[in-house]
Scaffold this active site. Structure first.
Site, mmCIF file in Angstrom:
data_model
loop_
_atom_site.group_PDB
_atom_site.id
_atom_site.type_symbol
_atom_site.label_atom_id
_atom_site.label_comp_id
_atom_site.label_asym_id
_atom_site.label_seq_id
_atom_site.Cartn_x
_atom_site.Cartn_y
_atom_site.Cartn_z
ATOM 1 N N LYS A 13 24.433 64.654 61.818
ATOM 2 C CA LYS A 13 24.783 65.395 62.952
ATOM 3 C C LYS A 13 25.520 64.381 64.079
ATOM 4 O O LYS A 13 26.433 64.708 64.671
ATOM 5 C CB LYS A 13 23.441 66.042 63.374
ATOM 6 C CG LYS A 13 23.124 67.053 62.477
ATOM 7 C CD LYS A 13 21.467 67.612 62.924
ATOM 8 C CE LYS A 13 20.699 66.622 63.314
ATOM 9 N NZ LYS A 13 20.001 65.919 61.893
ATOM 10 N N ARG A 126 20.370 53.180 57.735
ATOM 11 C CA ARG A 126 21.140 53.393 58.851
ATOM 12 C C ARG A 126 20.809 51.915 59.794
ATOM 13 O O ARG A 126 19.733 51.663 59.877
ATOM 14 C CB ARG A 126 20.621 54.452 59.665
ATOM 15 C CG ARG A 126 21.053 54.710 60.957
ATOM 16 C CD ARG A 126 20.870 55.878 61.892
ATOM 17 N NE ARG A 126 19.673 56.559 61.542
ATOM 18 C CZ ARG A 126 19.207 57.678 61.926
ATOM 19 N NH1 ARG A 126 20.181 58.689 62.033
ATOM 20 N NH2 ARG A 126 17.905 58.243 61.768
ATOM 21 N N ARG A 170 9.508 63.200 58.486
ATOM 22 C CA ARG A 170 10.569 64.089 59.210
ATOM 23 C C ARG A 170 11.174 65.145 58.179
ATOM 24 O O ARG A 170 11.593 66.244 58.776
ATOM 25 C CB ARG A 170 11.583 63.027 59.498
ATOM 26 C CG ARG A 170 11.130 62.258 60.890
ATOM 27 C CD ARG A 170 12.025 60.904 60.991
ATOM 28 N NE ARG A 170 13.167 61.244 61.354
ATOM 29 C CZ ARG A 170 14.335 60.320 61.094
ATOM 30 N NH1 ARG A 170 14.204 59.224 60.641
ATOM 31 N NH2 ARG A 170 15.598 60.758 61.358
#
Ligand code: AP5
Length: 221
Positions: A13, A126, A170
């Protein structure tokens, strides 16, 4: 034009919203980024939000919504926005519906559809710039120089909530709280589904093609 990017953690996103924001020249609003900024500045909101974020839980609706409303009001809401990370549950979606007031032809909810193995691979690799926030991936989108931001030259770090246990949490929270939004927007005939397992350039092309094909404002794309 108002675009809501929906999808699990790691769907891309943030990555897509940043590129889209440059192409369409409309602001990217990420509730995750706004919250992290508050944590960094040690504001009252940041201190409150930090404990939820580090556990991988959602920050309470009232805190996030208040923050979002004041951010939208302080920017130029008329030019539209790309919303990334909001809404996260039905209560937030209902509040957003009220906030947006009326439905516009140029409103899109784009669901970035990704599989769990891809999510784990993306989040565990990441890296983000500790200063300007630019996003990288150790394999998929590496910086030119090891652990150094291409944009501002600062050091890259791993997000605290990108540890294996927190990623799992998450994902659980996403399935319990957020995934029902797919159905919510499908019922309202607002949802566009895009497979987000491909390379970033392919995903952005699919989003831009979709918006161009449906937009009454195509010269902006
Ligand atoms: P937030 O920052 O919104 O985190 P998230 O939704 O978990 O999303 P991510 O930022 O992890 O993933 P992304 O989809 O943006 O992927 P990205 O582009 O970075 O929220 C963090 C926390 O804040 C929440 O847990 C919660 O506590 C709180 N919060 C935020 N909003 C809230 C709200 N509304 N209500 C309550 N609480 C809220 O990509 C991931 C990696 O993959 C990167 O390394 C990237 O380089 C790589 N990558 C991206 N796309 C591709 C691709 N196509 N191919 C290969 N690699 C790719």
């Amino acid at each position: 034009m108002r675009i809501i990017l929906l999808g699990p953690p790691g769907a891309g996103k943030g990555t897509q919203a940043k590129t889209l924001s440059e192409r369409l020249r409309i602001p990217h609003i990420s509730t995750g980024d706004l919250l992290r900024q508050n944590v960094k500045e040690n504001t009252e909101l940041g201190r409150e939000a930090k404990k939820f974020m580090e556990r991988g839980d959602l920050v309470p609706d009232n805190l996030v919504t208040q923050m979002l409303i004041s951010h939208i009001n302080s920017s130029n809401p008329k030019v539209g926005f790309i919303l990334d990370g909001y809404p996260r549950n039905i209560a937030q979606a209902q509040l957003l519906d009220k906030m947006l007031n009326q439905s516009k032809d140029n409103d899109y909810v784009i669901y970035l559809d990704t599989s769990e193995p891809v999510i784990i691979q993306r989040l565990s690799g990441r890296l983000v710039c500790g200063v300007c926030g630019k996003n990288y991936h150790i394999k998929n989108m590496p910086p030119k120089h090891d652990m150094v931001c291409d944009k501002c030259g600062s050091g890259l770090i791993q997000r605290v909530d990108d540890q294996e246990e927190t990623i799992k949490k998450r994902l659980d929270v996403y399935l319990k709280e957020t995934a029902s939004l797919i159905n919510y927007y499908e019922k309202r005939k607002k949802l566009y589904r895009i497979s987000a397992d491909d390379e970033p350039d392919i995903v952005i092309k699919k989003i831009v093609d979709l918006v161009s094909a449906n937009s009454h404002d195509t010269d902006k794309v």
